[in-house]
Design a protein around this motif. Sequence first.
Motif, PDB file in Angstrom:
ATOM      1  N   SER A 184      -3.204   2.697   6.693  1.00  9.21           N
ATOM      2  CA  SER A 184      -3.181   1.467   5.894  1.00  9.21           C
ATOM      3  C   SER A 184      -2.418   1.672   4.594  1.00  9.21           C
ATOM      4  N   GLU A 185      -2.631   2.824   3.973  1.00 11.46           N
ATOM      5  CA  GLU A 185      -1.909   3.109   2.735  1.00 11.46           C
ATOM      6  C   GLU A 185      -0.406   3.202   2.961  1.00 11.46           C
ATOM      7  N   ALA A 188       0.960  -0.334   3.540  1.00 15.84           N
ATOM      8  CA  ALA A 188       1.073  -1.080   2.281  1.00 15.84           C
ATOM      9  C   ALA A 188       2.246  -0.598   1.448  1.00 15.84           C
ATOM     10  N   GLU A 191       5.423  -2.070   2.981  1.00 11.68           N
ATOM     11  CA  GLU A 191       5.571  -3.494   2.686  1.00 11.68           C
ATOM     12  C   GLU A 191       5.995  -3.717   1.241  1.00 11.68           C
TER      13      GLU A 191
END
Length: 277
Positions: A184-185, A188, A191
């Motif tokens: 997830s990190e 992110a 993005e």
Amino acid sequence: DIGFCGRILVGLSLIFLLITLPISIWMCIVIVKEYQRAIIFRLGRLLSGGAKGPGLFFVLPCTDSFINVDMRTVTFNIPPQEVLTRDSVAVCVDALVYYRVQNPTLAVANVSNADAATQLLAQTTLRNVLSNKNLAEILSDCEHIAHFMQVTLDNATDDWGIKVERVEIKDVKLPPQLLRAMASEAEATREARAKVIAAEGEMSASRALKEASLVIAESPSALQLRYLQTLNTIAEEKNSTIILALPLEILPKFGILIHMETQPVDNTVLLCSLKTV
């Protein structure tokens, strides 16, 4: 020195060997392979001269015994070790250790089982080294950790006649929850980087449009040429409808009359009709 009694026993063994010739000669011949060395004990003491071999040598049948030592490199797969890192993260790490017997005399005389001792020491060293590292250091600095382990093991096994040639970190297994958090990190971060790149592109495009508008403002005909070029680009596509915006003032010049009905209050156009003269 085997002492006086030892000399007597060796002499009796030689006499027995001579009496039983040629049958006993086959009990005295020992052949050692190229990758082996033989450690000979006479009445429990090491013979001078160190290890024997490779090739053929003789032993006395009653007083001598020997142990063959394999000199080839041994590969040991360290079982997965549950380790708690310095930043309190539980990881499972396994590694490979390559070692060989460098001094067969020390490997036999100084330790009961050199292979087992080296393997247990490798497991303990792996746990001790990784427990003093952070998770980021373990993931990014495996080569340095492996080299440090190799030097540590090599120094610790010198008295056993063992040479540790290489250590490799095989795999680092992380908990599933930590893997999802790291994924997830990373997503992110990607993005955010994509948004920054898109913003920089918009900024560059706006600057280019500003420069183009300044160039077009210097020549009125340039705007009309750009307009026609845009229409040409649209016409290249199939099934396209083109709406031309023309000033109302020029329509009467082409014989087209415009009739508009407006509301008296705010002059809003209610109906517009075109008539051809």
